[in-house]
Design an enzyme around this catalytic site. Structure first.
Site, PDB file in Angstrom:
ATOM      1  N   SER A  33      -0.118  -3.179   5.466  1.00 14.17           N
ATOM      2  CA  SER A  33      -0.316  -2.368   4.100  1.00 14.17           C
ATOM      3  C   SER A  33       0.618  -2.734   3.362  1.00 14.17           C
ATOM      4  CB  SER A  33      -0.367  -0.735   4.455  1.00 14.17           C
ATOM      5  OG  SER A  33      -0.708  -0.206   3.309  1.00 14.17           O
ATOM      6  N   ASP A  59     -11.744  -0.110   5.925  1.00  8.69           N
ATOM      7  CA  ASP A  59     -10.274   0.142   5.309  1.00  8.69           C
ATOM      8  C   ASP A  59     -10.625   0.165   3.801  1.00  8.69           C
ATOM      9  OD1 ASP A  59      -7.807  -0.060   4.232  1.00  8.69           O
ATOM     10  OD2 ASP A  59      -7.211  -1.703   5.285  1.00  8.69           O
ATOM     11  N   HIS A  70      -8.001   1.955   7.915  1.00  6.30           N
ATOM     12  CA  HIS A  70      -6.660   1.416   7.252  1.00  6.30           C
ATOM     13  C   HIS A  70      -5.762   1.072   8.454  1.00  6.30           C
ATOM     14  CE1 HIS A  70      -3.866   0.186   4.322  1.00  6.30           C
ATOM     15  NE2 HIS A  70      -3.205   0.808   4.729  1.00  6.30           N
TER      16      HIS A  70
END
Length: 295
Positions: free
Chosen positions: A117, A235, A269
């Site tokens: 991320s 995601d 995610h």
């Protein structure tokens, strides 16, 4: 997955004097490689203990640090989400400093940088100038930052709950992270998780998206860098894989010849914390063994 061991803790003192918290998980026996993890926004490095345990079982030493504005590096919760002056670039610099520390501590071992991320965005920036300092790189839960930035109001503090829209009505504001309710509940209950970034930090981070999309800058990455891009197809930061595919296309257009993409149906995610995480990590380890075994 192997038993989770307590991390060894230490500090890295950055050039500006910031004391960066560092964690190390050791395998049993002689390691054959090192994986350095750069965590995401609104969390901390100790959340990767399970992933570290699986990588330890595969023979890798694992390092991770708490970024500026996060975890023990931030220290006080009042500083969560605030990177400080030129904080984004210094955060990327901290990752580089830890790479050098790792290389010094483990001479001769291949070093892999795994960013998730926000950590994957920092990894993208690091690789523009320093791809020769790592033997492979992994981008988890990543995206084409310049395109994501276009959909975000940078004059407001960044709130992570905004990524939950696709899953409403939802059980929690953090359902976008994983289908595993236990993972989500632990995240929600963790006082060091769940925050976004303040306006200056967001502008610095998203402002870096321009250089991450610049073909000339991308051409500076060594062409033989093994790169593994892993994500869930649900995601929200990759827009149904559209922004992930764009990111991969840019790397390939820049001349990278060893780009591998792994996507998982239904994954959200935090693909390393998903319901099928054993499969995800096993695939990652198989890739690591392949690309590092040939070096």
């Amino acid at each position: 997955m192997s038993t989770v061991e307590q991390a060894h803790t230490s500090e890295l003192v950055s050039r500006d004097g910031t004391r960066v918290a560092v964690y190390r998980w050791d395998p049993v026996g002689v390691p054959h490689g090192v994986v350095q993890i750069a965590h995401g926004m609104g969390e901390h490095a100790r959340r990767y203990a399970q992933t570290a345990a699986a990588l330890n079982a595969a023979g890798f030493v694992v390092y991770a640090n708490d970024h500026r504005g996060h975890g023990a590096t931030a220290g006080d919760p009042s500083r969560f989400g605030a990177f400080g002056e030129d904080g984004w670039n210094r955060l990327v610099g901290d990752i580089g400093a830890l790479v050098e520390t790792v290389r010094e501590a483990h001479p001769g071992l291949p070093v892999v940088l795994l960013g998730h991320s926000m950590g994957s965005l920092a990894t993208q920036q690091y690789l523009l100038d320093h791809s020769g300092r790592v033997d492979a790189a992994v981008l988890s839960g990543s995206t084409a930052l310049d395109q994501l930035a276009a959909a975000i109001d940078l004059d407001q503090p960044l709130e992570l709950a905004g990524f939950n829209a696709a899953f409403e009505p939802a059980r929690t504001e953090s359902d976008w992270l994983s289908r595993d309710e236990a993972v989500v509940d632990a995240y929600v209950a963790d006082p060091a998780c769940g925050f976004g970034t303040d306006i200056p930090s967001s502008k610095l981070m998203f402002g870096s998206g321009t250089q991450l999309a610049d073909p000339q800058r991308l051409a500076g990455i060594r062409s033989d860098l093994p790169l593994y891009v892993v994500a869930g197809d649900q995601d929200p930061i990759n827009a149904g894989l559209a922004l992930l595919n764009l990111l991969v296309e840019r790397y390939r257009a820049a001349g990278l010849t060893e780009v591998t993409v792994a996507t998982y149906e239904g994954g959200r995610h935090e693909i390393l914390n998903e319901t099928n995480r054993a499969e995800v990590v096993a695939d990652l380890v198989a890739w690591l063994d392949r690309v590092l075994g040939a070096r």
